[in-house]
Design a protein around this motif. Structure first.
Motif, PDB file in Angstrom:
ATOM      1  N   HIS A  60       2.591  17.454  14.419  1.00  0.00           N
ATOM      2  CA  HIS A  60       3.686  18.478  13.608  1.00  0.00           C
ATOM      3  C   HIS A  60       4.413  17.578  13.291  1.00  0.00           C
ATOM      4  CE1 HIS A  60       3.750  21.862  16.293  1.00  0.00           C
ATOM      5  NE2 HIS A  60       3.417  20.948  17.449  1.00  0.00           N
ATOM      6  N   LEU A  61       3.815  16.216  13.045  1.00  0.00           N
ATOM      7  CA  LEU A  61       4.432  15.238  11.999  1.00  0.00           C
ATOM      8  C   LEU A  61       6.024  15.202  11.545  1.00  0.00           C
ATOM      9  CD1 LEU A  61       1.675  12.202  11.658  1.00  0.00           C
ATOM     10  CD2 LEU A  61       3.743  12.469  13.290  1.00  0.00           C
ATOM     11  N   PRO A  62       6.708  15.143  11.065  1.00  0.00           N
ATOM     12  CA  PRO A  62       7.176  13.555  11.553  1.00  0.00           C
ATOM     13  C   PRO A  62       7.732  13.568  13.019  1.00  0.00           C
ATOM     14  CG  PRO A  62       8.890  13.855  10.378  1.00  0.00           C
ATOM     15  CD  PRO A  62       7.195  14.655  10.051  1.00  0.00           C
ATOM     16  N   LEU A  63       7.999  15.079  13.853  1.00  0.00           N
ATOM     17  CA  LEU A  63       7.499  15.466  15.187  1.00  0.00           C
ATOM     18  C   LEU A  63       6.985  14.835  15.717  1.00  0.00           C
ATOM     19  CD1 LEU A  63      10.134  16.434  17.284  1.00  0.00           C
ATOM     20  CD2 LEU A  63       8.493  18.539  17.025  1.00  0.00           C
ATOM     21  N   PHE A  64       6.249  13.703  17.028  1.00  0.00           N
ATOM     22  CA  PHE A  64       7.493  13.860  17.500  1.00  0.00           C
ATOM     23  C   PHE A  64       7.192  12.398  17.041  1.00  0.00           C
ATOM     24  CE2 PHE A  64       5.906  17.906  20.392  1.00  0.00           C
ATOM     25  CZ  PHE A  64       7.848  18.264  19.941  1.00  0.00           C
ATOM     26  N   LEU A  65       6.481  11.244  17.322  1.00  0.00           N
ATOM     27  CA  LEU A  65       6.140   9.961  16.704  1.00  0.00           C
ATOM     28  C   LEU A  65       6.775   9.480  16.449  1.00  0.00           C
ATOM     29  CD1 LEU A  65       2.346   9.884  16.864  1.00  0.00           C
ATOM     30  CD2 LEU A  65       2.888   9.655  18.855  1.00  0.00           C
ATOM     31  N   GLY A  66       7.520  10.730  15.742  1.00  0.00           N
ATOM     32  CA  GLY A  66       8.073   9.788  14.118  1.00  0.00           C
ATOM     33  C   GLY A  66       9.369   9.347  14.255  1.00  0.00           C
ATOM     34  N   TYR A  67      10.165   9.211  15.847  1.00  0.00           N
ATOM     35  CA  TYR A  67      11.266   9.049  15.922  1.00  0.00           C
ATOM     36  C   TYR A  67      11.368   8.408  16.988  1.00  0.00           C
ATOM     37  CZ  TYR A  67      12.096  13.563  13.352  1.00  0.00           C
ATOM     38  OH  TYR A  67      11.822  14.468  12.236  1.00  0.00           O
ATOM     39  N   VAL A  68      10.648   7.316  16.732  1.00  0.00           N
ATOM     40  CA  VAL A  68      10.764   6.143  18.087  1.00  0.00           C
ATOM     41  C   VAL A  68      11.914   5.149  17.007  1.00  0.00           C
ATOM     42  CG1 VAL A  68       9.953   4.565  19.389  1.00  0.00           C
ATOM     43  CG2 VAL A  68       9.244   6.982  19.338  1.00  0.00           C
ATOM     44  N   GLY A  69      13.068   4.326  17.508  1.00  0.00           N
ATOM     45  CA  GLY A  69      13.852   3.030  16.405  1.00  0.00           C
ATOM     46  C   GLY A  69      15.134   3.363  16.734  1.00  0.00           C
ATOM     47  N   ASP A  70      15.063   2.943  16.456  1.00  0.00           N
ATOM     48  CA  ASP A  70      17.121   1.938  16.555  1.00  0.00           C
ATOM     49  C   ASP A  70      17.905   3.074  16.237  1.00  0.00           C
ATOM     50  OD1 ASP A  70      16.214  -0.800  16.948  1.00  0.00           O
ATOM     51  OD2 ASP A  70      16.992  -0.735  14.596  1.00  0.00           O
TER      52      ASP A  70
ATOM     53  N   VAL B 169       0.780  -0.899  -0.099  1.00  0.00           N
ATOM     54  CA  VAL B 169      -0.141  -0.043   0.112  1.00  0.00           C
ATOM     55  C   VAL B 169       0.763   0.993  -0.119  1.00  0.00           C
ATOM     56  CG1 VAL B 169      -2.039   1.286   1.584  1.00  0.00           C
ATOM     57  CG2 VAL B 169      -1.254  -1.505   0.797  1.00  0.00           C
ATOM     58  N   LEU B 170       0.410   2.654  -1.185  1.00  0.00           N
ATOM     59  CA  LEU B 170       1.356   3.516  -0.789  1.00  0.00           C
ATOM     60  C   LEU B 170       0.322   4.521  -0.521  1.00  0.00           C
ATOM     61  CD1 LEU B 170       3.709   5.381  -1.543  1.00  0.00           C
ATOM     62  CD2 LEU B 170       2.951   4.965  -4.573  1.00  0.00           C
ATOM     63  N   ILE B 171       0.487   5.165   0.684  1.00  0.00           N
ATOM     64  CA  ILE B 171      -0.389   6.528   1.050  1.00  0.00           C
ATOM     65  C   ILE B 171       0.093   7.506   0.423  1.00  0.00           C
ATOM     66  CG2 ILE B 171      -2.137   7.416   2.044  1.00  0.00           C
ATOM     67  CD1 ILE B 171      -2.723   4.827   1.674  1.00  0.00           C
ATOM     68  N   ASN B 172       0.008   8.390  -1.154  1.00  0.00           N
ATOM     69  CA  ASN B 172       0.877   9.405  -1.408  1.00  0.00           C
ATOM     70  C   ASN B 172       0.252  10.662  -1.155  1.00  0.00           C
ATOM     71  OD1 ASN B 172       2.851  10.414  -2.727  1.00  0.00           O
ATOM     72  ND2 ASN B 172       0.900  10.384  -4.421  1.00  0.00           N
ATOM     73  N   GLY B 173       0.949  11.692  -0.321  1.00  0.00           N
ATOM     74  CA  GLY B 173      -0.013  13.073  -0.359  1.00  0.00           C
ATOM     75  C   GLY B 173       0.798  14.037  -1.681  1.00  0.00           C
ATOM     76  N   LEU B 174       0.234  14.683  -1.987  1.00  0.00           N
ATOM     77  CA  LEU B 174       0.392  15.506  -3.411  1.00  0.00           C
ATOM     78  C   LEU B 174       1.462  17.174  -2.925  1.00  0.00           C
ATOM     79  CD1 LEU B 174      -3.601  15.218  -5.039  1.00  0.00           C
ATOM     80  CD2 LEU B 174      -0.979  13.828  -5.480  1.00  0.00           C
ATOM     81  N   GLY B 175       1.522  17.289  -2.059  1.00  0.00           N
ATOM     82  CA  GLY B 175       2.323  17.846  -1.427  1.00  0.00           C
ATOM     83  C   GLY B 175       1.504  19.252  -0.437  1.00  0.00           C
ATOM     84  N   GLY B 176       0.923  19.651   0.391  1.00  0.00           N
ATOM     85  CA  GLY B 176       0.313  19.982   0.820  1.00  0.00           C
ATOM     86  C   GLY B 176      -1.126  19.939   1.142  1.00  0.00           C
ATOM     87  N   THR B 177      -0.863  18.246   1.720  1.00  0.00           N
ATOM     88  CA  THR B 177      -2.131  17.552   2.930  1.00  0.00           C
ATOM     89  C   THR B 177      -0.768  17.031   3.758  1.00  0.00           C
ATOM     90  OG1 THR B 177      -3.556  17.728   0.914  1.00  0.00           O
ATOM     91  CG2 THR B 177      -3.437  15.593   3.185  1.00  0.00           C
ATOM     92  N   PRO B 178      -0.649  17.421   4.932  1.00  0.00           N
ATOM     93  CA  PRO B 178      -0.499  17.079   6.362  1.00  0.00           C
ATOM     94  C   PRO B 178      -0.345  15.385   6.480  1.00  0.00           C
ATOM     95  CG  PRO B 178      -2.035  18.819   7.001  1.00  0.00           C
ATOM     96  CD  PRO B 178      -2.525  18.272   5.659  1.00  0.00           C
ATOM     97  N   LEU B 179       0.987  15.719   6.573  1.00  0.00           N
ATOM     98  CA  LEU B 179       1.287  13.189   7.192  1.00  0.00           C
ATOM     99  C   LEU B 179      -0.203  13.010   8.088  1.00  0.00           C
ATOM    100  CD1 LEU B 179       3.679  11.326   6.757  1.00  0.00           C
ATOM    101  CD2 LEU B 179       4.779  12.539   8.086  1.00  0.00           C
ATOM    102  N   GLU B 180      -0.485  13.411   8.791  1.00  0.00           N
ATOM    103  CA  GLU B 180      -1.517  13.231   9.799  1.00  0.00           C
ATOM    104  C   GLU B 180      -2.469  12.601   9.384  1.00  0.00           C
ATOM    105  OE1 GLU B 180       0.269  16.014  10.524  1.00  0.00           O
ATOM    106  OE2 GLU B 180       1.127  15.885  12.930  1.00  0.00           O
ATOM    107  N   GLU B 181      -3.255  13.086   7.940  1.00  0.00           N
ATOM    108  CA  GLU B 181      -4.487  12.658   7.361  1.00  0.00           C
ATOM    109  C   GLU B 181      -4.305  12.360   6.267  1.00  0.00           C
ATOM    110  OE1 GLU B 181      -5.253  16.557   5.604  1.00  0.00           O
ATOM    111  OE2 GLU B 181      -4.618  17.790   6.621  1.00  0.00           O
ATOM    112  N   LEU B 182      -2.823  12.041   6.326  1.00  0.00           N
ATOM    113  CA  LEU B 182      -2.211  10.375   5.401  1.00  0.00           C
ATOM    114  C   LEU B 182      -2.433   9.427   6.475  1.00  0.00           C
ATOM    115  CD1 LEU B 182       0.585  11.565   3.264  1.00  0.00           C
ATOM    116  CD2 LEU B 182      -2.419  11.469   2.672  1.00  0.00           C
ATOM    117  N   TYR B 183      -2.566   9.666   7.054  1.00  0.00           N
ATOM    118  CA  TYR B 183      -2.882   8.757   8.453  1.00  0.00           C
ATOM    119  C   TYR B 183      -3.788   8.294   9.022  1.00  0.00           C
ATOM    120  CZ  TYR B 183       2.522   7.409   8.675  1.00  0.00           C
ATOM    121  OH  TYR B 183       3.940   6.684   8.639  1.00  0.00           O
ATOM    122  N   ILE B 184      -4.865   9.021   8.807  1.00  0.00           N
ATOM    123  CA  ILE B 184      -5.974   8.463   8.587  1.00  0.00           C
ATOM    124  C   ILE B 184      -6.984   8.163   7.488  1.00  0.00           C
ATOM    125  CG2 ILE B 184      -8.012  10.452   8.991  1.00  0.00           C
ATOM    126  CD1 ILE B 184      -7.053  12.156  10.843  1.00  0.00           C
ATOM    127  N   LEU B 185      -6.250   8.653   6.546  1.00  0.00           N
ATOM    128  CA  LEU B 185      -6.846   8.598   4.997  1.00  0.00           C
ATOM    129  C   LEU B 185      -6.162   6.440   5.463  1.00  0.00           C
ATOM    130  CD1 LEU B 185      -5.800  10.451   2.609  1.00  0.00           C
ATOM    131  CD2 LEU B 185      -7.865   9.554   3.690  1.00  0.00           C
TER     132      LEU B 185
END
Lengths: 333, 333
Positions: B56-66, A256-272
């Motif tokens: 603020h993704l990837p802050l703060f959740l994104g940096y847990v790992g090796d 699966v690839l959830i791709n943002g087109l440039g202006g959409t926050p990463l948070e929303e991509l995770y909700i999708l």
């Protein structure tokens, strides 16, 4: 126009200068920054090249590196590179084992890459081509050859790149790339327009409460414009289209690839993704590989696309293999 | 409000569900998805935790790992997690070697993390704290303790995470984190506002041709609002501020982070980096490590920040070490 830029005429070249300054693992040939190749190329390996318009980072420039591509030619924003540029890249990356072109189904690219392949042929370089056409919304079933290539081309790069890194022949790399292409479907949705720097205003207008399902990554018309629905309903509509074309049985596996087109926050991509994952789970389909982020953008366009690759055993192995480019790193578990 | 979401009340929790579905290498404790920890924790290693508001993704959740962090607690959008949440994360990641908190200089976070440290102390867990304050624009020289923490905290995570992975003691990891903090400076510029989902409208308004230099990642006021200038002039103004605080000699080395705030295309970040790189080169300063992309965002805010870490030999080694988290992968050359 709210952009960080100097003279819009220099947008592409200054972006390229930034890339070469940041990433010494890529360089350019023919004294032309738009002809990018890996700085170190592995002798005897099948070469893989892509190309297309600028304005889609990390597509196309971002995927040159280990386990992925060997070269790329880019044009101006949303413009095809020339046949000569693609030919120069081809010559530079050929190691005697031939070169595979993987690019999206757009008229300008096809014309130029066909011509580049002919020029290479005169030099005795064997070139094969796989043309990405994953965008479900851009044509009906039965006319898949008319479909545009969008973010799902990432899976084609990944499968082909891993196969070439393993030492597969040009025929074999081409077969695997084509299999990944045939088994990938993408649906996109746009919430806002991009702005081409040299034009300076939005490519299209869209209401403050509207979305356009199926819109292309250059702003090509989609299949329906309507009021923005809740995220789960948007995903359901997009996934219905994908499920209609891919016959899933319980136990099947996907990437699966959830791709943002440039202006959409990463948070929303995770909700999708949350909803995509639930829908796959409901059908008993196992998600083996997931990437969520920006992989093929349209500059500042708000929106997202969902790409699903229906795996089989060999694609699963190739998709899961290591990759290391300036813009994409995959470390197998 | 143009966002992919369902009920805005569920924005954070649905985003978290997406993350756990996508990334089995992280999990949560205390039956609370906002308390994230690495699924596999290395016995005897110093634990490193961070925390702060969501959005603020990837802050703060994104940096847990090796090679990076072991745990993180997040609150609602732009809200601190509670002391209890941070305490639960602390208990889960302590391996007997103590825990270092690394977080940004915001009142709510400081109060809650201090309280969590006290609760941990009652359990016999030693906790140290390093509070990021890299944002040059948020207070004058001499009052650095009043400065906000922004994207430069990434360098503090990276240095501390690499040291902990090497087996350094809590005192040593703290010393190195603090050194990275003291040697990092960030300047930001915003072009547009973010929209907090539960509020539903822009946090602040800014003219179609304006930028605000020094704006914080929650929309805190900057130091000047003016007409958007060419990219090179914007960079020059930002770098002047950074150069004024860091005494560079020819031959000195730096790590550079060009961070997009959420809505700015990657192409533009490379145009900014091009100029940063030229300015450093002019002074004879060598850029040893570069990251360009989204590392600390404010949802859909258009804008960028420049962070510079003035390296020394041990920081160079730690910054260049391997890292592998769901949102950040570094493969040393």
């Amino acid at each position: 126009m709210k952009k960080f830029l100097n003279d819009p005429v220099n947008f592409v070249n200054e972006m390229l200068e930034g890339i070469y300054r940041a990433h010494p693992e890529v360089t350019y040939v023919a004294d032309d920054k738009r002809c990018m190749v890996a700085a170190n190329r592995k002798p005897g390996k099948v070469g893989i090249a892509t190309g297309g318009g600028s304005g889609h980072l990390p597509l196309f420039l971002g995927y040159v590196g280990d386990g992925m591509l060997d070269g790329v030619a880019v044009g101006g924003v949303f413009q095809s590179p020339s046949a000569e540029q693609m030919y120069q890249v081809t010559k530079a990356i050929d190691q005697g084992a031939g070169v595979l072109y993987i690019y999206g189904n757009y008229t300008g690219d096809i014309i130029n890459f066909d011509m580049a392949a002919e020029l290479a042929d005169l030099d005795g370089i064997q070139v094969k081509q796989v043309v990405g056409n994953d965008d479900v919304a851009s044509s009906v079933v039965g006319e898949e050859h008319k479909r545009r290539g969008v973010a799902g081309i990432f899976f084609v790069y990944k499968a082909a790149g891993a196969a070439a890194a393993e030492g597969a022949s040009l025929d074999e790399v081409t077969r695997l790339a084509d299999k990944a292409r045939l088994r990938t479907r993408t649906m996109g949705v746009a919430l806002s327009s991009c702005v081409v720097p040299e034009i300076g205003h939005a490519t299209f207008s869209i209401g403050e409460d509207e979305m356009e399902i199926g819109m292309g990554i250059h702003g090509e018309p989609g299949i329906s414009r309507k009021k923005l629905a809740p995220a789960d309903a948007v995903v359901d509509e997009m996934m219905d289209r994908i499920f209609a074309e891919q016959d899933y049985k319980s136990g099947d596996e996907v990437a699966v690839l959830i791709n943002g087109l440039g202006g959409t926050p990463l948070e929303e991509l995770y909700i999708l993704f949350r909803r995509v994952s639930l829908l796959l789970e409901e059908r008993g389909v196992k998600t083996r590989h997931v990437w969520i982020g920006e992989f093929a953008t349209s500059m500042e366009m708000a929106g997202a696309s969902i790409s699903i690759l229906h795996l089989d055993a060999e694609l699963d192995r190739l998709i899961g293999a290591a990759g290391n480019t300036p813009f994409f790193k995959h470390i197998p578990a």
